[in-house]
Write a protein that holds these residues in place. Structure first.
Motif, PDB file in Angstrom:
ATOM      1  N   LYS A  92       1.720  15.645 -10.613  1.00  0.00           N
ATOM      2  CA  LYS A  92       0.298  15.799 -10.316  1.00  0.00           C
ATOM      3  C   LYS A  92      -0.391  16.655 -11.377  1.00  0.00           C
ATOM      4  O   LYS A  92      -1.532  16.383 -11.782  1.00  0.00           O
ATOM      5  CB  LYS A  92       0.117  16.405  -8.937  1.00  0.00           C
ATOM      6  N   GLU A  93       0.303  17.708 -11.857  1.00  0.00           N
ATOM      7  CA  GLU A  93      -0.264  18.537 -12.920  1.00  0.00           C
ATOM      8  C   GLU A  93      -0.403  17.743 -14.223  1.00  0.00           C
ATOM      9  O   GLU A  93      -1.412  17.842 -14.923  1.00  0.00           O
ATOM     10  CB  GLU A  93       0.626  19.759 -13.158  1.00  0.00           C
ATOM     11  N   LEU A 137       5.252   7.756 -13.246  1.00  0.00           N
ATOM     12  CA  LEU A 137       5.676   8.920 -14.012  1.00  0.00           C
ATOM     13  C   LEU A 137       6.691   9.759 -13.240  1.00  0.00           C
ATOM     14  O   LEU A 137       7.664  10.259 -13.821  1.00  0.00           O
ATOM     15  CB  LEU A 137       4.454   9.768 -14.393  1.00  0.00           C
ATOM     16  N   SER A 138       6.493   9.927 -11.937  1.00  0.00           N
ATOM     17  CA  SER A 138       7.434  10.728 -11.155  1.00  0.00           C
ATOM     18  C   SER A 138       8.811  10.076 -11.132  1.00  0.00           C
ATOM     19  O   SER A 138       9.840  10.752 -11.234  1.00  0.00           O
ATOM     20  CB  SER A 138       6.908  10.935  -9.730  1.00  0.00           C
ATOM     21  N   MET A 139       8.857   8.759 -11.026  1.00  0.00           N
ATOM     22  CA  MET A 139      10.141   8.058 -11.057  1.00  0.00           C
ATOM     23  C   MET A 139      10.829   8.239 -12.400  1.00  0.00           C
ATOM     24  O   MET A 139      12.045   8.435 -12.483  1.00  0.00           O
ATOM     25  CB  MET A 139       9.924   6.571 -10.773  1.00  0.00           C
ATOM     26  N   ASP A 176      10.085  16.786  -4.046  1.00  0.00           N
ATOM     27  CA  ASP A 176       8.778  17.438  -4.024  1.00  0.00           C
ATOM     28  C   ASP A 176       8.452  18.124  -5.345  1.00  0.00           C
ATOM     29  O   ASP A 176       7.288  18.171  -5.770  1.00  0.00           O
ATOM     30  CB  ASP A 176       8.720  18.458  -2.881  1.00  0.00           C
ATOM     31  N   ASP A 177       9.494  18.708  -6.003  1.00  0.00           N
ATOM     32  CA  ASP A 177       9.234  19.408  -7.263  1.00  0.00           C
ATOM     33  C   ASP A 177       8.762  18.453  -8.349  1.00  0.00           C
ATOM     34  O   ASP A 177       7.871  18.776  -9.146  1.00  0.00           O
ATOM     35  CB  ASP A 177      10.483  20.170  -7.725  1.00  0.00           C
ATOM     36  N   VAL A 178       9.321  17.236  -8.358  1.00  0.00           N
ATOM     37  CA  VAL A 178       8.892  16.234  -9.343  1.00  0.00           C
ATOM     38  C   VAL A 178       7.457  15.796  -9.055  1.00  0.00           C
ATOM     39  O   VAL A 178       6.648  15.635  -9.972  1.00  0.00           O
ATOM     40  CB  VAL A 178       9.846  15.022  -9.333  1.00  0.00           C
ATOM     41  N   ILE A 179       7.147  15.627  -7.775  1.00  0.00           N
ATOM     42  CA  ILE A 179       5.776  15.248  -7.412  1.00  0.00           C
ATOM     43  C   ILE A 179       4.791  16.318  -7.857  1.00  0.00           C
ATOM     44  O   ILE A 179       3.717  16.014  -8.388  1.00  0.00           O
ATOM     45  CB  ILE A 179       5.670  15.038  -5.884  1.00  0.00           C
ATOM     46  N   ASN A 205       0.817  -1.198   0.000  1.00  0.00           N
ATOM     47  CA  ASN A 205       0.000   0.000   0.000  1.00  0.00           C
ATOM     48  C   ASN A 205       0.857   1.257   0.000  1.00  0.00           C
ATOM     49  O   ASN A 205       0.417   2.321  -0.417  1.00  0.00           O
ATOM     50  CB  ASN A 205      -0.916   0.019   1.226  1.00  0.00           C
ATOM     51  N   SER A 206       2.077   1.146   0.497  1.00  0.00           N
ATOM     52  CA  SER A 206       2.938   2.323   0.524  1.00  0.00           C
ATOM     53  C   SER A 206       3.232   2.778  -0.889  1.00  0.00           C
ATOM     54  O   SER A 206       3.336   1.989  -1.806  1.00  0.00           O
ATOM     55  CB  SER A 206       4.244   1.978   1.233  1.00  0.00           C
ATOM     56  N   ASN A 207       3.352   4.107  -1.080  1.00  0.00           N
ATOM     57  CA  ASN A 207       3.614   4.610  -2.429  1.00  0.00           C
ATOM     58  C   ASN A 207       5.104   4.656  -2.705  1.00  0.00           C
ATOM     59  O   ASN A 207       5.931   4.421  -1.835  1.00  0.00           O
ATOM     60  CB  ASN A 207       2.987   6.003  -2.606  1.00  0.00           C
ATOM     61  N   LEU A 208       5.458   4.979  -3.941  1.00  0.00           N
ATOM     62  CA  LEU A 208       6.854   4.973  -4.356  1.00  0.00           C
ATOM     63  C   LEU A 208       7.428   6.377  -4.468  1.00  0.00           C
ATOM     64  O   LEU A 208       8.438   6.585  -5.132  1.00  0.00           O
ATOM     65  CB  LEU A 208       6.980   4.260  -5.709  1.00  0.00           C
ATOM     66  N   LEU A 209       6.773   7.353  -3.843  1.00  0.00           N
ATOM     67  CA  LEU A 209       7.232   8.722  -3.979  1.00  0.00           C
ATOM     68  C   LEU A 209       8.558   8.957  -3.254  1.00  0.00           C
ATOM     69  O   LEU A 209       9.132  10.030  -3.350  1.00  0.00           O
ATOM     70  CB  LEU A 209       6.160   9.683  -3.458  1.00  0.00           C
TER      71      LEU A 209
END
Length: 932
Positions: A476-477, A498-500, A469-472, A460-464
């Motif tokens: 999201k946009e 996508l963030s990775m 933070d700037d990539v996140i 359940n944990s995310n991969l962020l």
């Protein structure tokens, strides 16, 4: 690389680490499975696989569906040369005539972690069962999901070899009853085999698992999924040692098999007592929580050692990492612990690509969930002190070489690190520099991350944790842009992947173009919409980070968007359980997840001190948390919560359905349907309400007189009974208010109606005779033709009847009648699922053709098309007459038919041939349809 080579290499990698038992259970890959892995057309994959069979590189197993396995894999596992005359076989058999040396020098139970602790009693029971004269006792393993029941069953098998109760080379066959849960006939065929012609599709004789397991062990996982008739046949076999294949009546077969069953459920509630009496030894496998700290540390370091063996490097593990892995309260079983270990190692591997000998694992490599728990836990110092009695501040963990004594079941059927090493070798041979190779491999890891993190076991944990933070923020946009342009909804996996990828792009500098012009052009042409979105991404990334994004990166983004879209196809309905009290909802959810495994579900406990606004905020948060794009079903304890449905839909933008009077049984039923049935939100909602309709009928109405719908038939049964089912479905669709469904005979109708009116307010009557009371009456003809359902809905909602106006869509009447008929005739397709799919298809055809069909025509076209798909599954299509003229009108209707059927073909995993589609188009043409 040629297409045929790509397919063969994929097939090889799929079976790279398979054991004999795993291969015999899996029996190869289907063309559809390979097509999905490589994102190719199934027909192209099938063509190349058959070419590989012809050149004697791949064996064809003629099961349903047909499966394929490389010759070199079978030769390696079977330890013998394969006979090239047998390139097509009914199934892979255990190599009895080549006795593998399976002499085991050490008692396998003694090597298990917890042998002298939490597993001591279980091991003692298992030994007694194996050694019990003359042939051992059948066993039932109980334990939560991920506790290690499959591993324990394998150790029982090894102990039987060690103690010489089984001969060397004796089979160990694994069978999961859940795989055939919805088709008892095929399930029994798998177990006992069948005779040619015993049922539709049985084109030849088949050897069952009971026969394959002779003189060995049959391990039956999820035994609670075995239907009663299967349990009866199994305990008859246990009693007598004899059985028949399906369709056989004149031949008694014998087999001597030790049976080991496993279940996560209470056996008393899911298995027949007569069956349980034949399984004398019940063994409890402890959960992770039931194990001591020392055992948890040994398990964790063992799993880390297995990952070190995959990476082929030592791991330097900080004590805080072990602390977080061992003491997190979120996993609860060994399977989830293994997933967390693999996730930590994956991140550590990415951060240590340049390290030659050691991969260092620190707190930075933990998932956000584990890291958050570790930071906030006030007992960290005390726990680290306890752990320090067994490990150092930094513990060096060396690779554990895998053999039969240390092998564990693994959801990951490939070695990610080994594949990366192989790709590095290829790139070296191509002349790439070391820097360029590292850049490419980093890109490749991120592009293929969905292959590494298995969706079923994904935590359940995310991969962020991988990105800043700037990539996140920019991701999201971009998610909003993609959802708008592609007219779809992505869940949190979009942010993960996508963030990775963006983070990797920003770090690697110069882009390595590893695709040729033909491949990039093919990607642009194939995925036009995704490429358009990738171009928008390019502009936004360039503007946000002030960098240049090359064209090859746009191609990679296109591939990534398409990959994420394909992951979205198997979304599940989310579940929110909300109830007043301090732990009412949590208790229900805990029971359901413990018994049935993980699912997108959340509990909302509502103490009486919580304000209404806080309740709404909690519900919004919970709905967003479990939403995977298929909507959310709310199970609530009070009708007042159901009134929040529209408000919550507006605030979240998520489709919601609500059912009141939640119970633990209802939560279990819902979780079971979400986990094991491929149904959308409305189908799950209707199904749960049907199953618990008696409860709804007992709800008290807010008014003094309860409302009722009356079903009328000459005899009071038969047709009226079917009408009652249809009326229940209509009520559940349009009203939360309890409405009684009453069935009466038309004989002495006037007096019967008067008696009913004393107790109920009759809002409408349906059936063969009009009682002529002050309520609308719907005849059978009107109900089936289409207007009847609309009249009933209006009567339920406000009592105002309005004729005409607005399009009448394919309705519940059609669904109920089609499902009822198809249930009797379909063998392979799920009648409920195919009816829902075809109703959506008919609506699409109405939109394409600009026409509204009558219910009678909709029923006709759905029945025909369902049987068309059934014929395709059985590989028995019918040919369109060669002398039949195909004019322009029929050709245009055919084009629309082909276009609208594509979504169903994709969901079912196969295509309908042109001739069958022409027959469907002809039915539309005969109805007088004119193509728009």
């Amino acid at each position: 690389m040629r297409r045929i080579d790509r397919i063969y290499n994929q097939l090889l990698s799929n079976f790279y680490e398979f054991t004999l038992e795993e291969l015999l259970s899996k029996q190869g890959n289907s063309a559809q499975e390979i097509a999905e892995q490589l994102e190719m057309e199934r027909s192209n994959v099938s063509f190349e696989l058959n070419n590989l069979v012809r050149i004697q590189k791949v064996i064809k197993i003629k099961t349903f569906p047909v499966r394929y396995v490389p010759v070199e894999v079978v030769e390696s596992i079977f330890h013998k040369k394969w006979d090239i005359k047998e390139m097509e076989v009914e199934h892979l058999k255990h190599p009895f005539n080549h006795q593998i040396n399976q002499t085991i020098p050490t008692n396998p139970f003694e090597l298990m972690i917890g042998a002298k602790g939490s597993l001591k009693k279980a091991i003692s029971q298992a030994k007694a069962a194996v050694l019990y004269p003359p042939n051992g006792l059948h066993m039932l393993l109980l334990g939560p999901t991920g506790s290690g029941k499959s591993l324990f069953a394998n150790r029982i098998y090894q102990f039987a070899l060690f103690s010489e109760r089984l001969k060397p080379g004796a089979p160990f066959i694994t069978f999961n009853c859940a795989d055939y849960y919805n088709n008892p006939q095929l399930l029994l065929s798998q177990l006992f085999g069948h005779k040619q012609g015993s049922f539709t599709g049985a084109s030849g004789d088949k050897v069952g698992l009971v026969e394959q397991s002779n003189e060995g062990i049959l391990f039956m996982d999820e035994i609670h999924r075995l239907p009663p008739e299967g349990q009866e046949m199994l305990f008859y076999f246990i009693d007598h040692g004899t059985y028949n294949r399906l369709g056989e009546t004149d031949h008694k077969r014998t087999s001597r098999v030790l049976i080991i069953c496993a279940t996560t459920e209470n056996p008393g509630s899911s298995l027949l007592k007569t069956f349980l009496r034949r399984i004398p030894m019940t063994i409890h496998i402890p959960s992770l929580e039931e194990r001591s700290l020392k055992e948890k540390i040994r398990l964790t370091t063992f799993l880390l050692g297995k990952e070190a063996e995959r990476i082929n490097k030592n791991l330097s593990v900080h004590i805080d990492v072990l602390n977080a892995l061992i003491h997190t309260s979120k996993f609860g079983n060994v399977g989830q612990l293994r997933s967390n270990v693999q996730l930590v190692c994956a991140h550590g591997f990415l951060n240590n690509l340049d390290s030659e000998n050691v991969v260092e694992l620190t707190v930075r490599d933990l998932s956000d969930e584990l890291k958050h728990d570790w930071i906030l836990n006030s007992k960290n110092f005390e726990r680290s002190k306890e752990i320090s009695e067994y490990v150092n501040i930094k513990t060096i963990i060396s690779p554990i070489v895998e053999d039969e004594m240390t092998k564990i079941d693994d959801e990951f059927s490939f070695n990610l690190y080994k594949l990366i090493e192989e790709k590095i070798e290829v790139l070296k041979n191509e002349g790439f520099s070391e820097t360029e190779i590292n850049q490419y491999i980093l890109t490749d890891i991120h592009l293929n991350i969905r292959s590494f993190f298995n969706r079923k076991t994904f935590p359940n944990s995310n991969l962020l944790k991988f990105v800043g933070d700037d990539v996140i923020q920019i991701t999201k946009e971009l998610k909003l842009v993609a959802e708008k342009e592609l007219s779809c909804t992505f869940d949190r996996k979009f942010i993960h992947f996508l963030s990775m990828h963006i983070d990797a792009f920003l770090k690697r500098g110069k882009q390595i173009d590893v695709l040729n012009a033909q491949e990039t052009n093919e990607i642009r042409d194939t995925y036009l919409k995704e490429y358009h979105v990738a171009l928008i991404f390019k502009e936004k990334i360039q503007e946000f980070f002030n960098v240049m994004v090359p064209e090859i990166e746009v191609i990679y983004l296109t591939m990534l968007i398409q990959s994420i879209k394909s992951l979205e196809e198997n979304k599940r309905v989310g579940i929110v359980v909300a109830a007043h009290g301090n732990s009412t909802a949590s208790s229900m959810v805990e029971v359901a997840t413990e018994l049935l495994g993980s699912t997108p579900i959340v509990a909302i406990d509502m103490p009486l001190t919580v304000s209404p606004s806080e309740i709404v905020d909690s519900l919004i948060e919970g709905i967003k948390q479990v939403n995977e794009g298929e909507g959310v079903l709310m199970l609530v304890d009070m009708g007042s919560l159901a009134m929040l449905e529209n408000q919550l839909e507006e605030k979240t933008g998520i489709k919601i359905k609500t059912i009141s009077n939640v119970t633990t049984s209802m939560v279990l039923d819902t979780v079971r349907k979400v986990n094991y049935l491929d149904l959308n939100l409305f189908a799950i909602y209707d199904s749960v309400k049907k199953d618990f309709m008696e409860l709804f009928d007992k709800q008290t109405n807010s008014s003094s007189i309860q409302k009722a719908l009356v079903s009328i038939c000459t005899t009071g049964s038969g047709t009226a009974k079917k009408l009652e089912e249809i009326l229940r479905a209509i009520v559940s669709k349009v009203s939360e208010e309890p409405i009684k469904i009453l069935t009466v005979s038309s004989i002495k109708l006037a007096s019967n109606i008067k008696e009913i009116q004393k107790e109920y307010e009759i809002i409408a009557t349906v059936g063969t005779k009009n009682p002529k009371i002050n309520a609308p009456h719907v005849s059978l003809e009107i109900l089936i033709e289409g207007d009847g359902e609309k009249i009933i809905q209006q009567a339920i909602s406000n009592g105002k009847i309005q004729y005409g106006g607005g399009q009448i869509r394919a309705n519940i009447v059609v669904q109920e009648l089609c499902e009822d008929s198809l249930r009797k005739h379909l063998v392979f397709l799920n009648p409920y699922q195919i009816t829902v799919l075809l109703l959506e298809w008919v609506q699409n055809m109405q939109d394409e053709l600009g026409i509204t069909f009558s219910n009678t025509f909709i029923i006709r076209i759905i029945m025909h098309t369902a049987f068309t798909f059934e014929r395709m599954i059985k590989n028995n299509p019918i040919a369109f007459p060669e002398d039949e003229e195909i004019d322009d009108k029929l050709e245009k209707i055919y084009e629309k038919t082909e276009k609208t059927l594509k979504s169903i073909e994709k969901k079912l995993g196969f295509e309908v041939i042109r001739d069958e589609k022409l027959f469907i188009a002809t039915i539309f043409a005969e109805e007088g349809v004119l193509p728009a």
